[in-house]
Design a protein around this motif. Structure first.
Motif, PDB file in Angstrom:
ATOM      1  N   PRO A 201       0.848  -1.186   0.000  1.00 44.23           N
ATOM      2  CA  PRO A 201       0.000   0.000   0.000  1.00 44.23           C
ATOM      3  C   PRO A 201       0.892   1.246   0.000  1.00 44.23           C
ATOM      4  O   PRO A 201       2.074   1.161   0.340  1.00 44.23           O
ATOM      5  CB  PRO A 201      -0.779  -0.106   1.310  1.00 44.23           C
ATOM      6  CG  PRO A 201      -0.667  -1.526   1.733  1.00 44.23           C
ATOM      7  CD  PRO A 201       0.636  -2.021   1.199  1.00 44.23           C
ATOM      8  N   SER A 202       0.331   2.374  -0.378  1.00 41.06           N
ATOM      9  CA  SER A 202       1.066   3.636  -0.332  1.00 41.06           C
ATOM     10  C   SER A 202       1.586   3.868   1.077  1.00 41.06           C
ATOM     11  O   SER A 202       0.898   3.608   2.061  1.00 41.06           O
ATOM     12  CB  SER A 202       0.105   4.757  -0.734  1.00 41.06           C
ATOM     13  OG  SER A 202       0.498   5.981  -0.177  1.00 41.06           O
ATOM     14  N   LYS A 203       2.830   4.333   1.184  1.00 39.67           N
ATOM     15  CA  LYS A 203       3.388   4.530   2.519  1.00 39.67           C
ATOM     16  C   LYS A 203       4.459   5.606   2.508  1.00 39.67           C
ATOM     17  O   LYS A 203       4.938   6.016   1.444  1.00 39.67           O
ATOM     18  CB  LYS A 203       3.961   3.221   3.059  1.00 39.67           C
ATOM     19  CG  LYS A 203       5.173   2.726   2.297  1.00 39.67           C
ATOM     20  CD  LYS A 203       5.642   1.376   2.809  1.00 39.67           C
ATOM     21  CE  LYS A 203       6.804   0.874   1.974  1.00 39.67           C
ATOM     22  NZ  LYS A 203       7.099  -0.529   2.176  1.00 39.67           N
ATOM     23  N   THR A 204       4.849   6.057   3.674  1.00 42.27           N
ATOM     24  CA  THR A 204       5.927   7.031   3.790  1.00 42.27           C
ATOM     25  C   THR A 204       6.596   6.882   5.142  1.00 42.27           C
ATOM     26  O   THR A 204       5.973   6.445   6.106  1.00 42.27           O
ATOM     27  CB  THR A 204       5.423   8.479   3.626  1.00 42.27           C
ATOM     28  OG1 THR A 204       6.546   9.361   3.650  1.00 42.27           O
ATOM     29  CG2 THR A 204       4.457   8.879   4.735  1.00 42.27           C
ATOM     30  N   ALA A 205       7.881   7.240   5.178  1.00 44.86           N
ATOM     31  CA  ALA A 205       8.594   7.302   6.456  1.00 44.86           C
ATOM     32  C   ALA A 205       9.255   8.672   6.551  1.00 44.86           C
ATOM     33  O   ALA A 205      10.279   8.843   7.190  1.00 44.86           O
ATOM     34  CB  ALA A 205       9.615   6.186   6.566  1.00 44.86           C
ATOM     35  N   ASP A 206       8.634   9.647   5.879  1.00 44.90           N
ATOM     36  CA  ASP A 206       9.253  10.972   5.791  1.00 44.90           C
ATOM     37  C   ASP A 206       9.177  11.752   7.090  1.00 44.90           C
ATOM     38  O   ASP A 206       9.855  12.754   7.251  1.00 44.90           O
ATOM     39  CB  ASP A 206       8.632  11.785   4.652  1.00 44.90           C
ATOM     40  CG  ASP A 206       9.405  11.588   3.351  1.00 44.90           C
ATOM     41  OD1 ASP A 206      10.434  10.891   3.388  1.00 44.90           O
ATOM     42  OD2 ASP A 206       8.985  12.128   2.315  1.00 44.90           O
ATOM     43  N   ILE A 207       8.319  11.354   8.005  1.00 40.88           N
ATOM     44  CA  ILE A 207       8.292  12.030   9.304  1.00 40.88           C
ATOM     45  C   ILE A 207       9.054  11.178  10.314  1.00 40.88           C
ATOM     46  O   ILE A 207       8.590  10.120  10.739  1.00 40.88           O
ATOM     47  CB  ILE A 207       6.842  12.309   9.767  1.00 40.88           C
ATOM     48  CG1 ILE A 207       6.171  13.252   8.754  1.00 40.88           C
ATOM     49  CG2 ILE A 207       6.833  12.904  11.181  1.00 40.88           C
ATOM     50  CD1 ILE A 207       4.770  13.689   9.111  1.00 40.88           C
ATOM     51  N   GLN A 208      10.234  11.626  10.621  1.00 39.46           N
ATOM     52  CA  GLN A 208      11.124  10.993  11.605  1.00 39.46           C
ATOM     53  C   GLN A 208      11.215   9.474  11.442  1.00 39.46           C
ATOM     54  O   GLN A 208      11.218   8.733  12.417  1.00 39.46           O
ATOM     55  CB  GLN A 208      10.691  11.371  13.026  1.00 39.46           C
ATOM     56  CG  GLN A 208      11.886  11.450  13.959  1.00 39.46           C
ATOM     57  CD  GLN A 208      11.496  11.813  15.378  1.00 39.46           C
ATOM     58  OE1 GLN A 208      10.533  12.556  15.593  1.00 39.46           O
ATOM     59  NE2 GLN A 208      12.216  11.300  16.354  1.00 39.46           N
ATOM     60  N   GLN A 209      11.263   9.033  10.208  1.00 38.35           N
ATOM     61  CA  GLN A 209      11.432   7.609   9.859  1.00 38.35           C
ATOM     62  C   GLN A 209      10.343   6.720  10.434  1.00 38.35           C
ATOM     63  O   GLN A 209      10.513   5.503  10.520  1.00 38.35           O
ATOM     64  CB  GLN A 209      12.813   7.083  10.322  1.00 38.35           C
ATOM     65  CG  GLN A 209      13.999   7.827   9.760  1.00 38.35           C
ATOM     66  CD  GLN A 209      14.409   8.978  10.651  1.00 38.35           C
ATOM     67  OE1 GLN A 209      14.573   8.838  11.843  1.00 38.35           O
ATOM     68  NE2 GLN A 209      14.568  10.168  10.066  1.00 38.35           N
ATOM     69  N   LYS A 210       9.199   7.312  10.810  1.00 35.43           N
ATOM     70  CA  LYS A 210       8.106   6.488  11.312  1.00 35.43           C
ATOM     71  C   LYS A 210       7.200   6.119  10.142  1.00 35.43           C
ATOM     72  O   LYS A 210       6.728   6.998   9.416  1.00 35.43           O
ATOM     73  CB  LYS A 210       7.306   7.271  12.363  1.00 35.43           C
ATOM     74  CG  LYS A 210       8.182   7.827  13.490  1.00 35.43           C
ATOM     75  CD  LYS A 210       7.862   7.180  14.829  1.00 35.43           C
ATOM     76  CE  LYS A 210       8.933   7.486  15.858  1.00 35.43           C
ATOM     77  NZ  LYS A 210       8.725   8.744  16.571  1.00 35.43           N
ATOM     78  N   ALA A 212       4.140   5.250   7.961  1.00 35.69           N
ATOM     79  CA  ALA A 212       2.694   5.485   7.965  1.00 35.69           C
ATOM     80  C   ALA A 212       2.141   5.061   6.603  1.00 35.69           C
ATOM     81  O   ALA A 212       2.762   5.318   5.571  1.00 35.69           O
ATOM     82  CB  ALA A 212       2.403   6.964   8.217  1.00 35.69           C
ATOM     83  N   ALA A 215      -0.182   7.276   2.389  1.00 41.84           N
ATOM     84  CA  ALA A 215       0.378   8.619   2.238  1.00 41.84           C
ATOM     85  C   ALA A 215      -0.410   9.406   1.181  1.00 41.84           C
ATOM     86  O   ALA A 215      -1.019  10.417   1.479  1.00 41.84           O
ATOM     87  CB  ALA A 215       1.847   8.540   1.873  1.00 41.84           C
ATOM     88  N   HIS A 216      -0.395   8.913  -0.038  1.00 41.31           N
ATOM     89  CA  HIS A 216      -1.149   9.580  -1.104  1.00 41.31           C
ATOM     90  C   HIS A 216      -2.031   8.613  -1.883  1.00 41.31           C
ATOM     91  O   HIS A 216      -3.059   8.985  -2.403  1.00 41.31           O
ATOM     92  CB  HIS A 216      -0.198  10.274  -2.086  1.00 41.31           C
ATOM     93  CG  HIS A 216       0.487  11.467  -1.507  1.00 41.31           C
ATOM     94  ND1 HIS A 216      -0.183  12.610  -1.183  1.00 41.31           N
ATOM     95  CD2 HIS A 216       1.790  11.686  -1.198  1.00 41.31           C
ATOM     96  CE1 HIS A 216       0.680  13.504  -0.689  1.00 41.31           C
ATOM     97  NE2 HIS A 216       1.879  12.960  -0.686  1.00 41.31           N
ATOM     98  N   GLY A 217      -1.587   7.389  -1.954  1.00 40.11           N
ATOM     99  CA  GLY A 217      -2.344   6.378  -2.687  1.00 40.11           C
ATOM    100  C   GLY A 217      -3.159   5.550  -1.713  1.00 40.11           C
ATOM    101  O   GLY A 217      -3.391   5.957  -0.576  1.00 40.11           O
TER     102      GLY A 217
ATOM    103  N   ASN B 216       7.392   5.509  -2.936  1.00 35.23           N
ATOM    104  CA  ASN B 216       6.570   4.786  -1.969  1.00 35.23           C
ATOM    105  C   ASN B 216       5.210   5.422  -1.729  1.00 35.23           C
ATOM    106  O   ASN B 216       4.270   4.748  -1.343  1.00 35.23           O
ATOM    107  CB  ASN B 216       7.286   4.733  -0.609  1.00 35.23           C
ATOM    108  CG  ASN B 216       8.442   3.775  -0.616  1.00 35.23           C
ATOM    109  OD1 ASN B 216       8.296   2.622  -1.040  1.00 35.23           O
ATOM    110  ND2 ASN B 216       9.599   4.236  -0.196  1.00 35.23           N
ATOM    111  N   GLU B 217       5.120   6.727  -1.897  1.00 31.64           N
ATOM    112  CA  GLU B 217       3.934   7.429  -1.415  1.00 31.64           C
ATOM    113  C   GLU B 217       2.767   7.401  -2.394  1.00 31.64           C
ATOM    114  O   GLU B 217       1.607   7.460  -1.986  1.00 31.64           O
ATOM    115  CB  GLU B 217       4.289   8.883  -1.095  1.00 31.64           C
ATOM    116  CG  GLU B 217       5.278   9.006   0.049  1.00 31.64           C
ATOM    117  CD  GLU B 217       5.550  10.446   0.435  1.00 31.64           C
ATOM    118  OE1 GLU B 217       4.994  11.378  -0.204  1.00 31.64           O
ATOM    119  OE2 GLU B 217       6.328  10.652   1.373  1.00 31.64           O
ATOM    120  N   TYR B 265       5.962   1.503  -5.242  1.00 26.32           N
ATOM    121  CA  TYR B 265       5.634   1.661  -6.658  1.00 26.32           C
ATOM    122  C   TYR B 265       6.881   1.803  -7.510  1.00 26.32           C
ATOM    123  O   TYR B 265       7.784   2.565  -7.182  1.00 26.32           O
ATOM    124  CB  TYR B 265       4.772   2.919  -6.877  1.00 26.32           C
ATOM    125  CG  TYR B 265       3.517   2.948  -6.045  1.00 26.32           C
ATOM    126  CD1 TYR B 265       2.547   1.956  -6.181  1.00 26.32           C
ATOM    127  CD2 TYR B 265       3.299   3.958  -5.121  1.00 26.32           C
ATOM    128  CE1 TYR B 265       1.402   1.978  -5.402  1.00 26.32           C
ATOM    129  CE2 TYR B 265       2.156   3.990  -4.340  1.00 26.32           C
ATOM    130  CZ  TYR B 265       1.205   2.985  -4.482  1.00 26.32           C
ATOM    131  OH  TYR B 265       0.082   3.007  -3.712  1.00 26.32           O
TER     132      TYR B 265
END
Lengths: 233, 467, 247
Positions: A201-210, A212, A215-217, B216-217, B265
């Protein structure tokens, strides 16, 4: 191409040709050094397709001989939302038939992507909960689903709705990305102007490597596979 | 003091930054290390990728022409930009031709290089970064401090504070999901409204005319799928011959960058919306940017700089970057690759001082997945810098004297004796050393002297036996 | 006894001469007689790393001539200087036709001290030694130029009475880097401070390393700040263990 771009083109290529001739005269050796402090982190054994997909945060539904209505009910059960849900699907016979069956399930409304994106844009962004696409190729060792957007199943179906359902129970399973690229990629590129390798699934670790998700997808991706593909005893 | 040194001191004296950096580097290093399950397989991919990327400087003219032809055949409009100003003009022309007023951007270091956002805003076009890290950095009126994790210099409290101030949200610093949810909500509106989507390019395959984007996002996919027009910008060094090496390049890129086996992605774009398709951009433009790269190709000792796949592993493993972070470098690309590429891209004197901030500890070269010997290149650039200095500069004279002493065993031993005259040895160590460390005291006797005294050692030296 | 050349290196020569003598003793324990040419000076690394390759090359040629006279292996009690000769001389002297081949020849017979002797020492003598704890500073050269860090760990591994501690961030630079510590003193010092604290945190009786540049750097930092820094060159430490066994 305008004149400016044309001039830039000539300038760049001329410089590169000169550079290429200079480099040919004095070609440095590529040093492939042993990287001393890199070590293996061997896994006990490679993960099964199901485990790999689940590790990647896909929700996996395995089917055997179920009928389409049974499969759809299983998906609705997996989604497990009590509110009414709005689906968006592509076109063509297979999708038409899914739409018909979905409409018969409680609290599910199904729409089809049958007009240009511009017309449907607001509703796709605001109203749709679930986008459904099919998938013809699965890659085992990375847990990847290859989505091939087409006239029938447009690009944004798998992207904008918060939940993405992938029907992959007819997909060919490749062992690795290398295998897929060796066998399939050229043909796929001829037929599709966009190919997406989805591995979570869409994800991010852009906030303090946590980490989530969503993110957008899509925040959730539900994958339907057959027991034969999983090849599990 | 140089501005670079001032920025270094400022960074070193900011405890919050120091701890944010340490946390981020620990995370990225350990993720990368754990993602290498099988070093033999890693090496196989490394060999393939290294061959493809290091052959690039010589093949560039042919590959770029082939890429242009293939893209054009696929319906992608190709533009060439010799420098940042060319690239900015192309963006503006496309925007003005379509009356675009809103741009949404995926992550692109090339667009940072040409300062695209500032330029578009100056012409009344709103330009919004959609990668979460880039979005945070843009909200804070800053620049990315890392090429992969642009906001790693901030912690979640600082980000919540920023969202509260700039977005008027009630952000909860302890809830990262909520913070990301705020970003998602704000940016979804921007995606919906955008006339143009801008993206970078990770790799562009010349044979098939395919643009590969890794993320990734999903913001990269949205930027390249939702707006009517997609503009991709790539440095000339992003081209690869064909897609056959892509699995190897991806294997190394995602592991080296974030320790992932693969990103959420991988997006392969080979053209705009087809006549029978219902979505996707109606036009796709590719801007091929030189901006100093072709001059790198002409220097055999440095051409391998163009092999870089922008994974960021060099900065993640650099002890200097770990201490000072990306902003202190004052360049688009920080860390070791930035130290090597920035003086070359700009030919800028001001970037020469960056070369001092390296202890040649070799961690970057070891981390590089495509075997770019960054330490060797930093040495080479230091050589070029000193060659350009006039002969009478202090440092040059010091090394001339040093050479004279060490070339002659007699002078060397004489100097060793002089170092033992009280007070003289500390003169060898300049104030910049003695500010933080005492200068070492020479031992009473040199090894030369001890050995000479202990045994008649010279007799064992065949060079003397024969005399 | 077979003969080897010993390259004392300029730092050992001037600041840690006893490490040079101890290296000779260890080589002797391993069955080698050391030859120490008085004409040796420095490997040329300081200007090489600072961007003065021409000055470096001149000194490198002097070193090549010194140690190619006889065919003895060249033993260097420093990973940094051994790495310079093994990995960098062939590149540095590439444009000097008569020296390029010599540099390759010298590189191929050059060994870091512990790499050379680690499998040749009489460890069985050490059975009744007093337990001791030591923190190892691996040095960037030992990790990434010569790989000797593995031999250092192996050497101590053969000494059952020694508890070896690796500090956290063991693979990170101590901040020395030759002229780096002078040209970028602030960041260099921040690195040194961290390295010192990580080594101290291991609560070991002594810090050992096979590179004197790092040791001089850390000692200079400790002394300036009135801190203790018990340390030894790894050759001195190893020699001391054998001395204790035989006393």
């Amino acid at each position: 191409m305008n004149t400016n771009s044309q001039n830039a083109r000539e300038k760049i290529l001329e410089r590169l040709r000169l550079a290429s001739r200079a480099a040919a005269r004095k070609k440095p050796d590529i040093q492939k050094k042993e990287r001393i402090s890199i070590q293996d982190n061997p896994l006990s054994k490679p993960l099964s397709l199901r485990d790999q997909l689940q590790k990647n945060r896909f929700e996996v539904i395995v089917v055997r001989n179920e009928t389409l209505p049974q499969i759809l009910s299983a998906i609705v059960e997996e989604i497990d939302e009590s509110r009414p849900l709005s689906w968006l699907l592509g076109n063509g016979a297979v999708n038409n038939s899914i739409v018909d069956h979905l409409q018969k399930i409680d609290r599910q409304t199904a729409h089809q992507f049958d007009q240009p994106f511009e017309t449907l844009k607001d509703s796709i962004f605001n109203d749709i909960d679930i986008g459904l696409t099919h998938c013809e190729s699965v890659i085992k060792n990375t847990g990847t689903l290859v989505i091939q957007p087409s006239a029938d199943e447009p690009r944004t179906l798998s992207l904008i709705p918060p939940i993405h359902v992938i029907i992959a129970n007819k997909a060919v399973v490749f062992d690795s990305l290398d295998g897929y690229f060796a066998q399939e990629i050229e043909l796929s590129l001829i037929e599709h102007s966009n190919l997406i390798f989805v591995s979570s699934p869409s994800k991010t670790a852009d906030i303090q490597q946590k980490l989530a998700y969503g993110a957008h997808g899509p925040k959730r991706v539900i994958v339907v596979l057959s027991d034969q593909q999983l090849n599990e005893e | 003091m140089t501005p670079f040194n001032e920025r270094i001191i400022e960074a070193l004296e900011t405890p919050e930054l120091r701890s944010n950096l340490r946390g981020a580097m620990d995370f990225l290093r350990s993720k990368r290390s754990l993602s290498i399950e099988d070093y033999a397989l890693w090496q196989q991919h490394q060999d393939i990728a290294t061959d493809v990327r290091h052959a690039l400087p010589q093949q560039l003219p042919e590959l770029l022409e082939q890429l242009e032809q293939s893209c054009t055949r696929n319906g992608i409009e190709v533009h060439w930009a010799a420098d940042a100003s060319d690239a900015r003009k192309i963006f503006l022309q496309i925007a003005q031709a379509t009356n675009a007023t809103r741009v949404i951007k995926g992550k692109s270091m090339a667009s940072e290089e040409i300062e695209l956002n500032t330029h578009l805003e100056q012409h009344g076009i709103e330009s919004t970064e959609s990668d979460m890290g880039e979005f945070i950095v843009q909200l804070a009126n800053e620049k990315p401090s890392h090429i992969i994790m642009p906001a790693l210099h901030k912690n979640q409290e600082q980000i919540a504070e920023l969202f509260n101030q700039k977005l008027n949200e009630k952000a909860d610093a302890s809830d990262v999901d909520q913070l990301i949810g705020i970003g998602r909500k704000v940016l979804r509106e921007k995606f919906k409204q955008a006339d143009i989507g801008v993206s970078g390019v990770n790799f562009a395959a010349a044979k098939s005319g395919t643009l590969c984007l890794v993320e990734n996002e999903g913001n990269g996919r949205l930027s390249t799928s939702v707006p009517n027009c997609h503009i991709a910008i790539m440095g000339i060094d992003k081209v690869i011959p064909d897609l056959s090496s892509l699995p190897s390049l991806l294997y190394l890129l995602t592991r080296s960058a974030t320790g992932q086996e693969i990103t959420s992605y991988v997006n392969l774009i080979s053209g705009p919306r087809k006549p029978d398709e219902l979505d996707g951009p109606k036009s796709v433009h590719l801007i091929i940017l030189d901006n100093g790269r072709s001059s790198i190709a002409s220097d055999p000792a440095l051409a391998a700089t163009l092999a870089c796949i922008r994974c960021g592993a060099c900065m993640n493993h650099c002890p200097v970057y770990t201490k000072i972070g990306g902003h202190a470098y004052g360049t688009t690309y920080p860390g070791p690759i930035g130290q090597v590429i920035s003086p070359q891209l700009d030919g800028g004197e001001e970037h020469n001082e960056l070369l001092n901030a390296c202890s040649l500890n070799g961690a970057c070269g070891e981390a590089c997945p495509v075997n770019i010997e960054l330490p060797d290149m930093i040495r080479e650039l230091r050589n070029q810098r000193s060659a350009a200095q006039p002969n009478h500069t202090g440092e040059k004279m010091v090394w001339h004297a040093w050479r004279a002493i060490h070339q002659s065993p007699r002078l060397y031993q004489l100097t060793s004796l002089m170092m033992r005259i009280p007070g003289l040895s500390s003169l060898l160590f300049p104030r910049r050393w003695t500010k933080g460390r005492t200068s070492p005291t020479p031992a009473n006797n040199t090894l030369h002297a001890l050995i000479k005294a202990k045994t008649n050692h010279d007799n064992r030296d065949p060079q003397h036996e024969h005399k | 006894m077979k003969r080897v050349y010993l390259f004392g290196t300029c730092l050992i020569d001037n600041y840690y001469p006893e490490a040079g003598l101890d290296a000779i003793e260890l080589l002797s324990l391993a069955g080698f007689e050391s030859v120490f040419p008085q004409s040796q000076t420095c490997c040329g690394q300081p200007p090489y790393n600072s961007g003065y390759a021409t000055q470096s090359a001149a000194v490198a040629m002097q070193t090549v001539d010194t140690f190619l006279y006889a065919e003895y292996p060249l033993i260097v009690p420093s990973a940094s200087c051994a790495g310079m000769i093994k990995n960098h001389y062939p590149v540095l002297l590439r444009d000097h036709p008569e020296y390029e081949k010599k540099a390759i020849a010298l590189a191929s017979k050059t060994f870091e001290l512990v790499d050379f002797i680690v499998d040749k020492l009489p460890y069985h003598q050490l059975t009744s030694n007093t337990p001791v704890t030591a923190a190892l500073h691996q040095s960037c050269s030992a990790l990434r130029e010569t790989g000797s860090a593995k031999s250092w760990i192996k050497l101590i591994g053969h000494m059952p009475h020694v508890t070896l501690n690796l500090p956290c961030y063991a693979e990170e630079c101590c901040g020395f880097g030759g002229t780096f510590s002078i040209k970028s003193p602030e960041v260099s010092l921040a690195m040194t401070k961290d390295k010192y604290e990580h080594l101290v945190a291991t609560k070991s009786q002594t810090v050992i390393s096979g590179d004197c540049g790092c040791l001089i750097n850390l000692k200079g930092y400790a002394k300036k700040n009135g801190l203790a820094f018990p340390h030894q060159h790894i050759a001195s430490f190893a020699k001391q263990q054998f001395d204790e066994a035989n006393s």
